[in-house]
Scaffold this active site. Sequence first.
Site, PDB file in Angstrom:
ATOM      1  N   ASP A  20     -38.641  36.618  64.388  1.00 63.02           N
ATOM      2  CA  ASP A  20     -39.966  36.646  63.752  1.00 63.02           C
ATOM      3  C   ASP A  20     -40.532  38.063  63.906  1.00 63.02           C
ATOM      4  O   ASP A  20     -40.074  38.840  64.747  1.00 63.02           O
ATOM      5  CB  ASP A  20     -40.912  35.630  64.405  1.00 63.02           C
ATOM      6  CG  ASP A  20     -42.293  35.647  63.756  1.00 63.02           C
ATOM      7  OD1 ASP A  20     -42.369  35.554  62.514  1.00 63.02           O
ATOM      8  OD2 ASP A  20     -43.303  35.775  64.475  1.00 63.02           O
ATOM      9  N   TYR A  52     -46.067  41.641  59.407  1.00 58.07           N
ATOM     10  CA  TYR A  52     -45.276  41.894  58.197  1.00 58.07           C
ATOM     11  C   TYR A  52     -46.050  41.463  56.937  1.00 58.07           C
ATOM     12  O   TYR A  52     -45.707  41.860  55.833  1.00 58.07           O
ATOM     13  CB  TYR A  52     -43.990  41.062  58.230  1.00 58.07           C
ATOM     14  CG  TYR A  52     -42.853  41.602  59.074  1.00 58.07           C
ATOM     15  CD1 TYR A  52     -43.034  42.610  60.015  1.00 58.07           C
ATOM     16  CD2 TYR A  52     -41.577  41.075  58.919  1.00 58.07           C
ATOM     17  CE1 TYR A  52     -41.968  43.071  60.790  1.00 58.07           C
ATOM     18  CE2 TYR A  52     -40.511  41.531  59.680  1.00 58.07           C
ATOM     19  CZ  TYR A  52     -40.709  42.534  60.609  1.00 58.07           C
ATOM     20  OH  TYR A  52     -39.650  42.975  61.355  1.00 58.07           O
ATOM     21  N   GLY A  53     -47.027  40.583  57.145  1.00 58.80           N
ATOM     22  CA  GLY A  53     -47.629  39.841  56.031  1.00 58.80           C
ATOM     23  C   GLY A  53     -48.216  40.676  54.922  1.00 58.80           C
ATOM     24  O   GLY A  53     -48.303  40.238  53.776  1.00 58.80           O
ATOM     25  N   ASN A  84     -42.042  33.030  57.721  1.00 60.06           N
ATOM     26  CA  ASN A  84     -42.126  32.717  56.291  1.00 60.06           C
ATOM     27  C   ASN A  84     -42.075  33.971  55.439  1.00 60.06           C
ATOM     28  O   ASN A  84     -41.499  33.979  54.354  1.00 60.06           O
ATOM     29  CB  ASN A  84     -43.424  31.971  56.008  1.00 60.06           C
ATOM     30  CG  ASN A  84     -43.408  30.579  56.574  1.00 60.06           C
ATOM     31  OD1 ASN A  84     -43.056  29.629  55.901  1.00 60.06           O
ATOM     32  ND2 ASN A  84     -43.746  30.434  57.856  1.00 60.06           N
ATOM     33  N   THR A  85     -42.719  35.036  55.933  1.00 56.60           N
ATOM     34  CA  THR A  85     -42.770  36.262  55.152  1.00 56.60           C
ATOM     35  C   THR A  85     -41.352  36.806  54.958  1.00 56.60           C
ATOM     36  O   THR A  85     -40.960  37.190  53.845  1.00 56.60           O
ATOM     37  CB  THR A  85     -43.666  37.301  55.864  1.00 56.60           C
ATOM     38  OG1 THR A  85     -44.897  36.647  56.225  1.00 56.60           O
ATOM     39  CG2 THR A  85     -43.961  38.483  54.988  1.00 56.60           C
ATOM     40  N   CYS A 202     -46.998  29.933  57.831  1.00 57.49           N
ATOM     41  CA  CYS A 202     -46.758  31.128  58.640  1.00 57.49           C
ATOM     42  C   CYS A 202     -46.569  30.630  60.058  1.00 57.49           C
ATOM     43  O   CYS A 202     -47.388  29.847  60.553  1.00 57.49           O
ATOM     44  CB  CYS A 202     -47.944  32.088  58.565  1.00 57.49           C
ATOM     45  SG  CYS A 202     -47.818  33.445  59.760  1.00 57.49           S
ATOM     46  N   THR A 203     -45.512  31.079  60.697  1.00 62.44           N
ATOM     47  CA  THR A 203     -45.188  30.507  62.010  1.00 62.44           C
ATOM     48  C   THR A 203     -46.174  30.930  63.097  1.00 62.44           C
ATOM     49  O   THR A 203     -46.167  30.382  64.192  1.00 62.44           O
ATOM     50  CB  THR A 203     -43.750  30.887  62.410  1.00 62.44           C
ATOM     51  OG1 THR A 203     -43.604  32.314  62.357  1.00 62.44           O
ATOM     52  CG2 THR A 203     -42.748  30.249  61.470  1.00 62.44           C
ATOM     53  N   HIS A 204     -47.015  31.912  62.809  1.00 60.97           N
ATOM     54  CA  HIS A 204     -48.064  32.259  63.772  1.00 60.97           C
ATOM     55  C   HIS A 204     -49.188  31.215  63.797  1.00 60.97           C
ATOM     56  O   HIS A 204     -49.899  31.108  64.789  1.00 60.97           O
ATOM     57  CB  HIS A 204     -48.706  33.599  63.399  1.00 60.97           C
ATOM     58  CG  HIS A 204     -47.939  34.819  63.830  1.00 60.97           C
ATOM     59  ND1 HIS A 204     -46.718  35.147  63.300  1.00 60.97           N
ATOM     60  CD2 HIS A 204     -48.233  35.783  64.755  1.00 60.97           C
ATOM     61  CE1 HIS A 204     -46.301  36.291  63.859  1.00 60.97           C
ATOM     62  NE2 HIS A 204     -47.199  36.686  64.746  1.00 60.97           N
TER      63      HIS A 204
END
Length: 283
Positions: A20, A52-53, A84-85, A202-204
């Site tokens: 990630d 990264y988003g 996801n990004t 988004c995994t965050h």
Amino acid sequence: MTLPHNIKLPTQPGPIGVFDSGYGGLTILRDLRRAIPDADYLYLGDNARAPYGSRSFELVYRFTLDAVTRLFAEGCHLVILACNTASAKALRTIQQNDLGRLDPSRRVLGVIRPTVEALGRISRNGHIGLLGTPGTVASGSYDIEIAKLYPDFTTTARPCPMWVPLVENREADGPGADYFVRKYIDGLMEADPQIDTIILGCTHYPLLIDKIRRYVPDGVTILSQGSIVADSLTDYLRRHPEIDTRITRGGVTGYLTTEQADRFADQAALFMGTPVTAHRVEL
Ligand code: DGL
């Protein structure tokens, strides 16, 4: 990181690589470890270059390829893009253009497809809300996958550019986070009040889950990806014994970060509920 052509990747079995941009993939790793506890894992967080988003397609692709190459060089035969990004912007290109050159027998899997597959079991009315990074939302990856699998569904997406910085700067539990959590959820629900399922794309975002629950209307299901991705990987390994046998089984997890190792270890230990040792690496 570019692998010189004459360097051979290790061939013996290795850990499952989990990648990630920062801390977010820990929300996937935690569920992977619950589902497949005897596997070894190697987590890599590119905290130095997160978020990264809001970055371009080209940069997200380059950074993700650096990470995948590094995890392969560390002995991983299977890498999960727990981001996801990266799944939206880099997965397909890496699968189609880079794997053949690096090692066609290795695998890189993302989080978007399994998440979309789960929607059919969860949504009752087909009104889906997506919250993700600006990059994931702009890529249209979710809309495309949802339209393919469920042509009758309606997807409404909203970017949440402030959520990842809140998590990466460890302000997820602070009072300032409430403002931005509420703002994006209200915006989404106003755009389609019939939404019955919200994808935390988004995994965050599960790191903000207490606040997210506070502002999502009753009756709306919040779909976070950890257990979905873990179930999907369990199924994948059952169907692909040739990959399964290339995973070492000692129940050990290693952690790599591109930022300060101590800081990463503190945050990861809090979230994973076990002491963590992390090592700093350059990509
Ligand atoms: N956790 C990542 C995701 O799932 C990336 C967040 C970011 O770096 O902006 O999209």
